[in-house]
Design an enzyme around this catalytic site. Structure first.
Site, PDB file in Angstrom:
ATOM      1  N   ARG A   1       0.860  -1.175   0.000  1.00  0.00           N
ATOM      2  CA  ARG A   1       0.000   0.000   0.000  1.00  0.00           C
ATOM      3  C   ARG A   1       0.893   1.220   0.000  1.00  0.00           C
ATOM      4  O   ARG A   1       1.712   1.377   0.884  1.00  0.00           O
ATOM      5  CB  ARG A   1      -0.935   0.000   1.199  1.00  0.00           C
ATOM      6  CG  ARG A   1      -1.948   1.079   1.037  1.00  0.00           C
ATOM      7  CD  ARG A   1      -3.367   0.906   1.407  1.00  0.00           C
ATOM      8  NE  ARG A   1      -4.098  -0.298   1.448  1.00  0.00           N
ATOM      9  CZ  ARG A   1      -5.160  -0.436   2.240  1.00  0.00           C
ATOM     10  NH1 ARG A   1      -5.514   0.529   3.052  1.00  0.00           N
ATOM     11  NH2 ARG A   1      -5.866  -1.540   2.231  1.00  0.00           N
TER      12      ARG A   1
ATOM     13  N   SER B   1      -8.445   0.545  -0.908  1.00  0.00           N
ATOM     14  CA  SER B   1      -9.566   0.606   0.027  1.00  0.00           C
ATOM     15  C   SER B   1      -9.995   2.049   0.313  1.00  0.00           C
ATOM     16  O   SER B   1     -10.388   2.761  -0.601  1.00  0.00           O
ATOM     17  CB  SER B   1      -9.187  -0.138   1.299  1.00  0.00           C
ATOM     18  OG  SER B   1     -10.313  -0.259   2.133  1.00  0.00           O
TER      19      SER B   1
ATOM     20  N   ASP C   1     -17.100   1.519   2.270  1.00  0.00           N
ATOM     21  CA  ASP C   1     -15.869   2.196   1.880  1.00  0.00           C
ATOM     22  C   ASP C   1     -15.680   1.935   0.372  1.00  0.00           C
ATOM     23  O   ASP C   1     -16.426   1.151  -0.221  1.00  0.00           O
ATOM     24  CB  ASP C   1     -14.688   1.738   2.745  1.00  0.00           C
ATOM     25  CG  ASP C   1     -14.314   0.293   2.548  1.00  0.00           C
ATOM     26  OD1 ASP C   1     -15.161  -0.479   2.060  1.00  0.00           O
ATOM     27  OD2 ASP C   1     -13.180  -0.089   2.880  1.00  0.00           O
TER      28      ASP C   1
ATOM     29  N   ASP D   1     -13.871   0.184  -1.621  1.00  0.00           N
ATOM     30  CA  ASP D   1     -13.756  -1.155  -2.225  1.00  0.00           C
ATOM     31  C   ASP D   1     -14.816  -2.104  -1.671  1.00  0.00           C
ATOM     32  O   ASP D   1     -14.782  -3.307  -1.932  1.00  0.00           O
ATOM     33  CB  ASP D   1     -12.345  -1.738  -2.077  1.00  0.00           C
ATOM     34  CG  ASP D   1     -11.965  -2.036  -0.636  1.00  0.00           C
ATOM     35  OD1 ASP D   1     -12.453  -1.331   0.267  1.00  0.00           O
ATOM     36  OD2 ASP D   1     -11.161  -2.958  -0.400  1.00  0.00           O
TER      37      ASP D   1
ATOM     38  N   ASP E   1     -15.565  -3.479   1.144  1.00  0.00           N
ATOM     39  CA  ASP E   1     -15.369  -4.611   2.057  1.00  0.00           C
ATOM     40  C   ASP E   1     -15.736  -4.229   3.490  1.00  0.00           C
ATOM     41  O   ASP E   1     -15.699  -5.064   4.381  1.00  0.00           O
ATOM     42  CB  ASP E   1     -13.952  -5.207   1.973  1.00  0.00           C
ATOM     43  CG  ASP E   1     -12.854  -4.247   2.384  1.00  0.00           C
ATOM     44  OD1 ASP E   1     -13.131  -3.032   2.553  1.00  0.00           O
ATOM     45  OD2 ASP E   1     -11.696  -4.683   2.520  1.00  0.00           O
ATOM     46  N   ARG E   2     -16.097  -2.956   3.701  1.00  0.00           N
ATOM     47  CA  ARG E   2     -16.496  -2.544   5.056  1.00  0.00           C
ATOM     48  C   ARG E   2     -17.834  -1.805   4.988  1.00  0.00           C
ATOM     49  O   ARG E   2     -18.238  -1.339   3.929  1.00  0.00           O
ATOM     50  CB  ARG E   2     -15.413  -1.656   5.663  1.00  0.00           C
ATOM     51  CG  ARG E   2     -14.059  -2.387   5.617  1.00  0.00           C
ATOM     52  CD  ARG E   2     -12.991  -1.699   6.416  1.00  0.00           C
ATOM     53  NE  ARG E   2     -12.954  -0.284   6.149  1.00  0.00           N
ATOM     54  CZ  ARG E   2     -12.490   0.614   7.014  1.00  0.00           C
ATOM     55  NH1 ARG E   2     -12.019   0.224   8.175  1.00  0.00           N
ATOM     56  NH2 ARG E   2     -12.499   1.887   6.717  1.00  0.00           N
TER      57      ARG E   2
ATOM     58  N   THR F   1      -5.038  -8.741  15.416  1.00  0.00           N
ATOM     59  CA  THR F   1      -5.730  -7.701  14.655  1.00  0.00           C
ATOM     60  C   THR F   1      -5.630  -7.951  13.153  1.00  0.00           C
ATOM     61  O   THR F   1      -4.547  -8.226  12.652  1.00  0.00           O
ATOM     62  CB  THR F   1      -5.082  -6.341  14.959  1.00  0.00           C
ATOM     63  OG1 THR F   1      -4.864  -6.275  16.361  1.00  0.00           O
ATOM     64  CG2 THR F   1      -5.982  -5.208  14.534  1.00  0.00           C
TER      65      THR F   1
ATOM     66  N   GLU G   1     -14.326  -7.104  13.110  1.00  0.00           N
ATOM     67  CA  GLU G   1     -13.313  -6.272  13.766  1.00  0.00           C
ATOM     68  C   GLU G   1     -13.870  -4.862  13.919  1.00  0.00           C
ATOM     69  O   GLU G   1     -14.739  -4.438  13.140  1.00  0.00           O
ATOM     70  CB  GLU G   1     -12.004  -6.256  12.973  1.00  0.00           C
ATOM     71  CG  GLU G   1     -12.098  -5.651  11.599  1.00  0.00           C
ATOM     72  CD  GLU G   1     -10.755  -5.610  10.868  1.00  0.00           C
ATOM     73  OE1 GLU G   1      -9.766  -6.133  11.389  1.00  0.00           O
ATOM     74  OE2 GLU G   1     -10.734  -5.041   9.770  1.00  0.00           O
TER      75      GLU G   1
ATOM     76  N   LYS H   1     -13.441  -9.758   5.232  1.00  0.00           N
ATOM     77  CA  LYS H   1     -14.546  -8.852   5.496  1.00  0.00           C
ATOM     78  C   LYS H   1     -15.285  -8.541   4.194  1.00  0.00           C
ATOM     79  O   LYS H   1     -14.682  -8.488   3.131  1.00  0.00           O
ATOM     80  CB  LYS H   1     -14.063  -7.574   6.182  1.00  0.00           C
ATOM     81  CG  LYS H   1     -12.928  -6.848   5.511  1.00  0.00           C
ATOM     82  CD  LYS H   1     -12.471  -5.703   6.416  1.00  0.00           C
ATOM     83  CE  LYS H   1     -11.366  -4.888   5.791  1.00  0.00           C
ATOM     84  NZ  LYS H   1     -10.050  -5.524   5.858  1.00  0.00           N
TER      85      LYS H   1
END
Length: 612
Positions: free
Chosen positions: A62, A164, A321, A323, A325-326, A399, A423, A437
């Site tokens: 990233r 993301s 978000d 992408d 995934d959240r 995490t 999470e 996720k």
């Protein structure tokens, strides 16, 4: 001397890196950006671009898009993919039979000519040049489609090109293993090593046009789009309620990929389509209406959603978000104010709902013993309280969803049932067809939960209170400080390990609060274990200490793997029946103040607080 008549900078190592770059790079934009920096003698900028290669970690890459080995660009994508391809060749004898999947979001950086789609095409060219079948999506997709495809088609690996919810100039390269979960070590170091050994582009790596015509290239889009929405329907339990529901829901995809997929998910559940926020529904790499495209930042990102909800008379806002995934959720309160739920509160609601639906389907009392829920160690312990009372298993992991995805796969392989994982960073796994996720399935499942509660005249806020009254209040408060100085971070944590100048002694109190246990996942120490050794895996490369307090409080301090932050996560867990919320909140506020003052010492360490 350099080619193109460029003058050396005088820094031998830097000159060597620049020379190699100009020799390898075929993207005219990044190439000329580097040449201009050399001509202008921009030493600082050159050092920033060439001092160190992006680190390939368990989350992949990233970084900002731009020229040089420290950025995401055509050449570093080719180099990364060559290394990854070599590593897969060493790991799988049947890579050429099984192949890989590659997906991408809508990010783009006109200045350097980089974009997620371009990077995905280059990655495909690298694999195809080695005779590896590539399932390359023809269109942008949510991140969860990649792990879904790995599992669905039995592939060796998956790559998702996305940053993301990072700022618009960033991009990322996320990697999944054959089990459908994100990679964990030692794969990251194995891939890193292979990247270093394969820096020179292979002859066909740049040849995207040939690759796109190759027989080895397939487009999984139609198939996966059908199969995914079929798979998530096993979590649709109240079709009749959904069809009749009067609840109005607003959805925003924050200029990312989510819009069409969440519309499809609602349709799969027979829910009325959510009202999309027009200004944000189409993918736009400039993210023009938000400062940060991160729904975790709360109300700022949701301003347009609230306005639309007021116009349409909607009571709930769902936000993905970029992408997808959240998932963030906000609900209009009786006062007219909007309440944005935290990731921990949504974990409680979705966890309750998944178990509620499971219980309705399963009358066999013994089956609950086979049931598991997971959460990361910095997330709320509310599911532990539910599990204790209801008889299923709850487990903590380190995490990050890579740990939960891999643990879930292990449990599924043992014939266990993994119902839910979450999470606190608004990530949820409600459907184990995706071992990561997934904000798309979570949106539809939340839509059904909201519709069901409406038939009982209950809001999400009221249901959350019901959960807390039944299983005990769990109040959390998470935040962070920004710190760019690694030395300051190191000494802050070392002070806690040698408190009051005593070697290997942790604090026994923090202001008026007494510490009852300490777990240090950097060193592997845990005062609660008979042998003083932590059960969760330890990592000396990142800082992480958890303090348990006599009053039922838990606080974890840790460094972020992706940002210059020291984060803290605190929670007060009360027993069922203790419902003096005001008192509990004040107790937690006092505890946080004490931790900040005594453990972080922000003035002494010149830490910047989280920007409000």
């Amino acid at each position: 001397k350099m080619e193109d008549g460029l003058k050396p900078t005088g820094d031998t190592k830097l000159d060597q890196a620049i020379r190699q770059w100009l020799q390898y790079d075929r993207n005219p934009k990044t190439k000329s950006l580097v040449q201009d920096m050399v001509k202008d003698g921009s030493m600082e900028a050159l050092k920033k671009c060439f001092s160190s290669r992006m680190e390939f970690g368990t989350a992949g890459l990233r970084a900002a898009m731009g020229p040089g080995i420290s950025c995401m660009n055509d050449l570093t994508i080719i180099q990364t993919t060559q290394g990854f391809c070599r590593y897969l060749e060493q790991s799988f004898g049947n890579l050429k039979e099984r192949g890989v999947v590659i997906g991408y979001d809508a990010r783009a950086h006109p200045t350097s000519g980089g974009s997620s789609k371009r990077f995905a095409f280059l990655a495909a060219a690298v694999f195809i040049s080695r005779g590896v079948p590539v399932h390359l999506f023809s269109e942008i997709t949510p991140t969860p489609f990649v792990p879904f495809t790995v599992s669905h088609l039995g592939l060796c690996a998956g790559i998702m090109v996305t940053a993301s919810h990072n700022p618009k100039q960033d991009n990322g390269y996320k990697v999944y293993w054959e089990n459908g979960a994100q990679i964990v070590s030692p794969h990251d170091s194995g891939i890193s090593k292979a990247i270093e050994e394969n820096l020179e582009p292979w002859p066909a790596s740049w040849n995207t046009e040939e690759a796109l015509k190759a027989a080895l290239l397939k487009d999984p889009f139609q198939d996966v789009n059908t199969q995914y929405f079929q798979a998530i329907q096993k979590h649709c339990h109240h079709r009749e309620i959904n069809k009749k529901s009067e609840v109005k829901i607003v959805h925003t995809s924050v200029h990312g990929v989510g819009h069409t997929f969440v519309q499809s998910a609602f349709k799969a559940f027979d829910l009325h389509p959510p009202y999309p926020v027009e200004e944000q529904k189409d993918p736009d790499p400039e993210f023009p209406t938000v400062k940060y495209p991160n729904p975790e930042e709360g109300k700022g990102v949701l301003t347009l959603s609230f306005a639309l909800a007021e116009r349409e008379g909607a009571s709930v806002v769902l936000a993905n978000d970029p992408d997808a995934d959240r998932l963030a959720i906000a609900e209009k309160q009786l006062s007219g104010q909007w309440r944005v739920f935290s990731g921990n509160e949504l974990g409680a609601l979705l966890g309750w709902w998944m178990f509620h639906c499971w219980s309705e389907q399963n009358s066999d009392a013994a089956a609950v013993k086979n049931l598991y829920m997971l959460a990361s160690t910095v997330s709320s312990k509310i599911l532990r309280a539910v599990a204790l009372k209801e008889g299923f298993h709850f487990e903590e992991t380190l995490t990050g969803f890579k740990w939960m995805g891999n643990r879930a796969k292990d449990l599924l392989d043992q014939g266990k049932s993994v119902l839910f994982a979450f999470e606190e960073a608004i990530g949820y796994m409600c459907c184990n067809s995706v071992l990561d996720k997934d904000g798309v399935s979570a949106a539809a499942i939340a839509g059904e939960m909201i519709s069901y509660l409406a038939t009982k005249n209950k809001s999400l806020s009221q249901q959350l209170t019901t959960i807390f009254e039944e299983y005990g209040y769990h109040i959390s408060k998470n935040s962070y400080f920004i710190c760019h100085d690694q030395e300051v971070i190191r000494s802050l944590f070392e002070r806690l390990r040698n408190f009051g100048g005593k070697k290997d002694a942790y604090p026994s109190e923090c202001g008026r609060f007494s510490v009852s246990a300490v777990r240090d996942l950097t060193t592997g120490y845990d005062s609660n274990q008979p042998d003083k050794k932590a059960i969760l895996p330890t990592s000396s490369s990142s800082q992480m200490i958890t303090f348990t307090f006599a009053n039922g409080g838990v606080a974890t301090m840790r460094t972020s793997g992706t940002e210059p932050k020291i984060k803290y996560y605190t929670e007060l867990c009360a027993a069922p029946g203790n419902s003096d919320v005001t008192h509990l909140k004040k107790e937690l506020d006092d505890l946080v103040d004490a931790i900040v003052e005594n453990f972080f010492e922000p003035v002494k360490n010149k830490l910047q607080p989280k920007p409000e």
